[in-house]
Write a protein that holds these residues in place. Structure first.
Motif, PDB file in Angstrom:
ATOM      1  N   UNK A   1      -4.278  -4.505   2.255  1.00  0.00           N
ATOM      2  CA  UNK A   1      -2.859  -4.859   2.337  1.00  0.00           C
ATOM      3  C   UNK A   1      -2.687  -6.377   2.441  1.00  0.00           C
TER       4      UNK A   1
ATOM      5  N   UNK B   1       0.284  -9.252  12.504  1.00  0.00           N
ATOM      6  CA  UNK B   1       1.452 -10.124  12.684  1.00  0.00           C
ATOM      7  C   UNK B   1       2.242  -9.587  13.860  1.00  0.00           C
TER       8      UNK B   1
ATOM      9  N   UNK C   1       4.929  -5.558  16.301  1.00  0.00           N
ATOM     10  CA  UNK C   1       4.211  -6.197  15.223  1.00  0.00           C
ATOM     11  C   UNK C   1       3.725  -5.195  14.221  1.00  0.00           C
ATOM     12  N   UNK C   2       2.978  -5.698  13.268  1.00  0.00           N
ATOM     13  CA  UNK C   2       2.476  -4.850  12.211  1.00  0.00           C
ATOM     14  C   UNK C   2       1.034  -5.252  11.913  1.00  0.00           C
TER      15      UNK C   2
ATOM     16  N   UNK D   1       8.350  -7.067   6.669  1.00  0.00           N
ATOM     17  CA  UNK D   1       7.123  -6.308   6.371  1.00  0.00           C
ATOM     18  C   UNK D   1       7.226  -4.987   7.121  1.00  0.00           C
ATOM     19  N   UNK D   2       7.237  -3.851   6.402  1.00  0.00           N
ATOM     20  CA  UNK D   2       7.590  -2.602   7.071  1.00  0.00           C
ATOM     21  C   UNK D   2       7.095  -1.401   6.270  1.00  0.00           C
ATOM     22  N   UNK D   3       6.847  -0.306   6.995  1.00  0.00           N
ATOM     23  CA  UNK D   3       6.567   0.978   6.359  1.00  0.00           C
ATOM     24  C   UNK D   3       7.870   1.688   6.029  1.00  0.00           C
TER      25      UNK D   3
ATOM     26  N   UNK E   1      -2.171  -5.076   9.242  1.00  0.00           N
ATOM     27  CA  UNK E   1      -2.452  -4.934   7.813  1.00  0.00           C
ATOM     28  C   UNK E   1      -3.950  -4.736   7.612  1.00  0.00           C
TER      29      UNK E   1
ATOM     30  N   UNK F   1      -3.155  -7.968  -0.912  1.00  0.00           N
ATOM     31  CA  UNK F   1      -1.937  -7.813  -1.733  1.00  0.00           C
ATOM     32  C   UNK F   1      -0.886  -8.834  -1.330  1.00  0.00           C
ATOM     33  N   UNK F   2      -0.770  -9.038  -0.007  1.00  0.00           N
ATOM     34  CA  UNK F   2       0.201 -10.018   0.491  1.00  0.00           C
ATOM     35  C   UNK F   2      -0.161 -11.414   0.009  1.00  0.00           C
TER      36      UNK F   2
ATOM     37  N   UNK G   1       3.953   0.480   2.491  1.00  0.00           N
ATOM     38  CA  UNK G   1       4.089  -0.740   3.296  1.00  0.00           C
ATOM     39  C   UNK G   1       4.578  -1.815   2.348  1.00  0.00           C
TER      40      UNK G   1
ATOM     41  N   UNK H   1       0.844  -1.205   0.000  1.00  0.00           N
ATOM     42  CA  UNK H   1       0.000   0.000   0.000  1.00  0.00           C
ATOM     43  C   UNK H   1       0.873   1.246   0.000  1.00  0.00           C
TER      44      UNK H   1
ATOM     45  N   UNK I   1       7.780   1.337  11.446  1.00  0.00           N
ATOM     46  CA  UNK I   1       7.593   0.106  12.200  1.00  0.00           C
ATOM     47  C   UNK I   1       7.415  -1.071  11.263  1.00  0.00           C
ATOM     48  N   UNK I   2       7.839  -2.225  11.730  1.00  0.00           N
ATOM     49  CA  UNK I   2       7.671  -3.405  10.913  1.00  0.00           C
ATOM     50  C   UNK I   2       8.037  -4.646  11.673  1.00  0.00           C
TER      51      UNK I   2
ATOM     52  N   UNK J   1       0.658 -11.690  -3.640  1.00  0.00           N
ATOM     53  CA  UNK J   1       2.114 -11.801  -3.813  1.00  0.00           C
ATOM     54  C   UNK J   1       2.597 -13.210  -3.511  1.00  0.00           C
TER      55      UNK J   1
ATOM     56  N   UNK K   1       6.823  -5.601   1.401  1.00  0.00           N
ATOM     57  CA  UNK K   1       7.441  -6.882   1.725  1.00  0.00           C
ATOM     58  C   UNK K   1       8.767  -6.948   0.979  1.00  0.00           C
TER      59      UNK K   1
END
Lengths: 72, 72
Positions: free
Chosen positions: B61, B41, B54-55, A41-43, B57, B64-65, A25, A17, A53-54, B68, A27
């Motif tokens: 999002x 997560x 954590x993150x 997985x992170x911004x 979504x 999309x993951x 965001x 996104x 954060x991620x 992917x 991967x």
């Protein structure tokens, strides 16, 4: 004392996104301090200039995630 | 002033790993402050008594993951 760390985005796998400030965001496969790369997985700020954060996943954790998603 | 927040684990989807201190890395559906649940997560202490990093979504999002991962 300040601690140094290094990171390298080894592979940009997917952008999940983009927010109104253009942070994404993502991967990615990221190598931390020269170690073998992990799934991450992170911004990120535009151009990967800042990280937000991620969460980092080991290969084993990522495989579990893949297995879970494929069974959903 | 302290800010209060609430969370509820609406669905425990998968445990991706367990570390030597019994903390687990999990994929869950979590509702924050009574809002609609999001995919999350995150590391958790045993029994979900404490949350770690954590993150979260959004549905978009996460989709999309999923896309992917299915293409990998």
């Amino acid at each position: 004392m300040p601690q140094e760390f290094s990171y390298e985005i080894v592979e940009e796998i997917a952008v999940l996104s983009t927010n109104p400030k253009e942070w994404t965001k993502e991967l990615n496969l990221v190598s931390w301090n020269g170690r073998p790369p992990k799934f991450d997985l992170r911004d990120w700020a535009p151009g990967h200039e800042k990280m937000g954060k991620g969460i980092t996943l080991t290969n084993e954790e990522f495989e579990e995630l893949v297995k879970t998603i494929k069974e959903m």
